[in-house]
Scaffold this active site. Structure first.
Site, short mmCIF file in Angstrom:
data_model
loop_
_atom_site.label_atom_id
_atom_site.label_comp_id
_atom_site.label_asym_id
_atom_site.label_seq_id
_atom_site.Cartn_x
_atom_site.Cartn_y
_atom_site.Cartn_z
CG ASP A 1 10.18 0.33 5.37
OD1 ASP A 1 9.12 0.01 4.81
OD2 ASP A 1 10.69 -0.32 6.32
CB CYS B 1 -6.35 -8.07 2.05
SG CYS B 1 -5.08 -6.84 1.82
CG LEU C 1 -3.83 -0.17 -3.54
CD1 LEU C 1 -2.35 0.10 -3.29
CD2 LEU C 1 -4.35 0.68 -4.67
CB VAL D 1 -0.96 -0.02 1.22
CG1 VAL D 1 -1.65 1.32 1.40
CG2 VAL D 1 -1.99 -1.13 1.06
N GLY E 1 -13.25 -21.33 -7.35
CA GLY E 1 -11.84 -21.72 -7.34
C GLY E 1 -11.53 -22.52 -6.09
NE ARG F 1 1.92 -11.62 2.00
CZ ARG F 1 1.88 -10.28 2.09
NH1 ARG F 1 1.88 -9.70 3.27
NH2 ARG F 1 1.84 -9.55 1.00
CD GLU G 1 -5.29 3.33 -1.60
OE1 GLU G 1 -5.86 2.65 -2.47
OE2 GLU G 1 -5.25 4.58 -1.64
CG ASN H 1 -10.81 -6.27 1.73
OD1 ASN H 1 -11.06 -5.95 0.56
ND2 ASN H 1 -9.63 -6.04 2.28
CB THR I 1 -6.48 -2.52 6.90
OG1 THR I 1 -6.39 -2.34 5.49
CG2 THR I 1 -7.85 -3.05 7.26
C1 UDX Z 1 -8.02 -7.79 -2.03
C2 UDX Z 1 -9.10 -6.74 -2.36
O1 UDX Z 1 -9.69 -7.02 -3.63
C3 UDX Z 1 -8.52 -5.34 -2.31
O2 UDX Z 1 -9.54 -4.38 -2.56
C4 UDX Z 1 -7.97 -5.22 -0.89
O3 UDX Z 1 -7.85 -4.02 -0.39
C5 UDX Z 1 -6.80 -6.17 -0.71
O4 UDX Z 1 -7.37 -7.49 -0.80
P1 UDX Z 1 -6.09 -9.03 -3.35
O5 UDX Z 1 -5.80 -9.78 -2.08
O6 UDX Z 1 -4.96 -8.48 -4.14
O7 UDX Z 1 -7.08 -7.80 -3.09
O8 UDX Z 1 -6.86 -10.10 -4.27
P2 UDX Z 1 -8.25 -10.23 -5.03
O9 UDX Z 1 -8.01 -10.07 -6.47
O10 UDX Z 1 -9.31 -9.42 -4.41
O11 UDX Z 1 -8.56 -11.78 -4.74
C6 UDX Z 1 -8.62 -12.30 -3.42
C7 UDX Z 1 -8.79 -13.79 -3.42
O12 UDX Z 1 -10.08 -14.17 -3.88
C8 UDX Z 1 -7.80 -14.54 -4.31
O13 UDX Z 1 -7.39 -15.71 -3.66
C9 UDX Z 1 -8.60 -14.86 -5.56
O14 UDX Z 1 -8.14 -15.99 -6.27
C10 UDX Z 1 -9.98 -15.11 -4.95
N1 UDX Z 1 -11.07 -14.87 -5.91
C11 UDX Z 1 -11.36 -13.60 -6.31
C12 UDX Z 1 -11.81 -15.94 -6.39
O15 UDX Z 1 -11.54 -17.10 -6.03
N2 UDX Z 1 -12.85 -15.69 -7.22
C13 UDX Z 1 -13.18 -14.44 -7.63
O16 UDX Z 1 -14.16 -14.29 -8.39
C14 UDX Z 1 -12.40 -13.36 -7.17
#
Ligand code: UDX
Length: 435
Positions: A31, A263, A154, A12, A256, A328, A152, A211, A123
């Protein structure tokens, strides 16, 4: 042009700092980690994020972006300080470890000699920003620190786009500080990005709610996918059948192996802990974690049932999703660990970016291979568990030639089923009966 100090160069902090420099602000990223700062100063980026390298080099060259370990040197030049340090889950009870946030607050108190805005992007559980405000107000500081909550959203692999063109920007602050935030985000505002101004505690809760809701959507479609498989329904039609209801929407309905990453699991646990502290009903929220764990167990069981006793299993994918090197709380690792605990199989695996970090968790319990076909050597099954583009283009004939038994289990629904069937594969996909 604002002068901004960003504290914390994790996902972030680094992405936010670099993107603020990209829109013309003068940014110093701070940092404590000397090694990290020294690599950043040499132009080496510690995280994998498409487009970030180029953006760092460009803004460093334009002298809008620099890196330092010394907050004291920069704090009194800044218009805003952004706190973007980690807020991990404490090991014991799912509570949030706020030590990094509070030690930054102490450091700011020790060095600050001007009125300033402190933006919290980490967060943090609802109420933290108000506590930080109280800490500043009751300190020896002669000048006011105005706390703003600006969470955020992201996504790894998409972080620059998510920062530059988000669906919305959430700002929790007093009315008096709104203009300063508008000026900081002038580029976003000029491009018509939606801003939602609210109070501190609502902004904090929005982050957890978003989230948790998204994770619930993933857990939900995974349970429906599991039902579909048992009754010969088809998950692909089902997704469009429910997603086309605009109240539901298509996004986050990809079944999946379960959700992972840094997060979702952490934020849900933190929200559960917080809701328990305030004696609020949280049955639904709690069930998301259980459902996700059940999903991982279910996929491991399916692999075992598909392949039968013993042999070599090939796993394609180790990261928690494609386009990141992050493993992770990766469900791929969870499934592999579950299967290893059976002591029946040997596992070969391949991931385009996640091998090094996976090795730190799985050690020498699996064999790390140089590519897809090497991983499939003598295997009785290939399990496609992360949705990398590379896995969508597997050469079925070449794969078959290296395997012992031609079984493929697609846990992301990304392979061309026809192609594999024509090559004589027994194919299993999620959300539909065995094909
Ligand atoms: C997430 C949030 O989307 C972001 O807004 C937040 O602040 C940080 O956490 P991120 O962890 O990068 O982002 O991944 P994201 O693309 O949201 O996917 C999270 C998990 O859900 C992954 O393991 C992904 O494979 C799974 N996922 C996501 C699915 O299995 N199916 C989906 O349709 C969408």
């Amino acid at each position: 042009m604002h002068k901004i100090v960003v504290i914390g160069t994790g996902y972030v902090g680094l992405v936010s700092g670099v993107c603020f420099s990209e829109v013309g602000h003068n940014v110093v990223c701070i940092d404590h980690d000397k090694q990290k700062i020294s690599s950043l100063q040499k132009g080496k980026i510690p995280i994998y994020e498409p487009g970030l390298d180029e953006m760092v080099h460009k803004n460093v060259a334009h002298k809008r972006l620099s890196f330092s370990t010394n907050l004291a040197d920069h704090i009194n030049d800044a218009d805003e300080i952004i706190i973007a340090v980690g807020t991990p889950t404490s090991d014991d009870n799912g509570s949030t470890d706020l030590n990094f946030v509070y030690s930054v607050v102490d450091e700011i108190i020790n060095h600050l000699s001007k009125e300033i805005i402190v933006i919290i992007k980490s967060t943090v559980p609802p109420g933290t920003c108000a506590d930080v405000q109280k800490k500043f107000d009751s300190s020896e500081l002669h000048h006011k620190c105005h706390i703003v909550s600006n969470p955020e959203f992201l996504r790894e692999g998409n972080a620059i786009k998510d920062f530059m063109s988000p669906d919305r920007v959430i700002v929790g602050c007093d009315d008096a500080n709104e203009d300063k935030i508008r000026s900081l985000y002038a580029d976003h505002i000029n491009r018509g990005i939606k801003f939602i101004y609210t109070n501190l505690i609502t902004a904090e809760l929005i982050k957890y709610s978003a989230n948790t809701f998204l994770a619930a959507k993933v857990a939900f479609i995974n349970e429906i996918s599991s039902i579909s498989e048992r009754i010969d329904a088809d998950i692909v039609s089902l997704k469009s059948g429910i997603g086309s209801d605009s109240r539901i929407g298509y996004k986050f309905l990809e079944p999946g192996p379960g959700f992972g990453g840094s997060c979702f699991p952490k934020d849900i646990k933190s929200l559960i802990h917080f809701s328990e502290e305030i004696h609020s009903n949280n049955a639904l929220i709690k069930s998301i974690i259980d459902s996700n764990q059940n999903r991982i167990d279910e996929i491991a069981r399916n692999v075992e049932e598909f392949v039968g006793s013993g042999g070599t299993l090939c796993f394609l994918g180790l990261t928690y999703k494609a386009n990141t090197d992050d493993v992770r709380t990766s469900p791929a690792i969870g499934v592999i660990q579950k299967i290893l605990s059976l002591n029946k199989y040997s596992i070969r695996c391949y991931d385009p970016l996640g091998m090094k970090s996976a090795q730190k968790i799985l050690g020498d319990k699996v064999t790390y291979c140089k590519d897809i076909y090497d991983a499939a050597l003598d295997a009785s099954i290939v399990v496609v568990i992360t949705e990398w583009d590379e896995f969508k283009k597997i050469d079925a004939e070449k794969l078959k030639a290296t395997m012992k038994i031609s079984n493929i289990y697609d846990v992301r629904n990304i392979i061309n089923i026809d192609k594999f069937q024509k090559s004589g594969f027994q194919v299993k996909v999620i959300g539909s009966k065995n094909v």
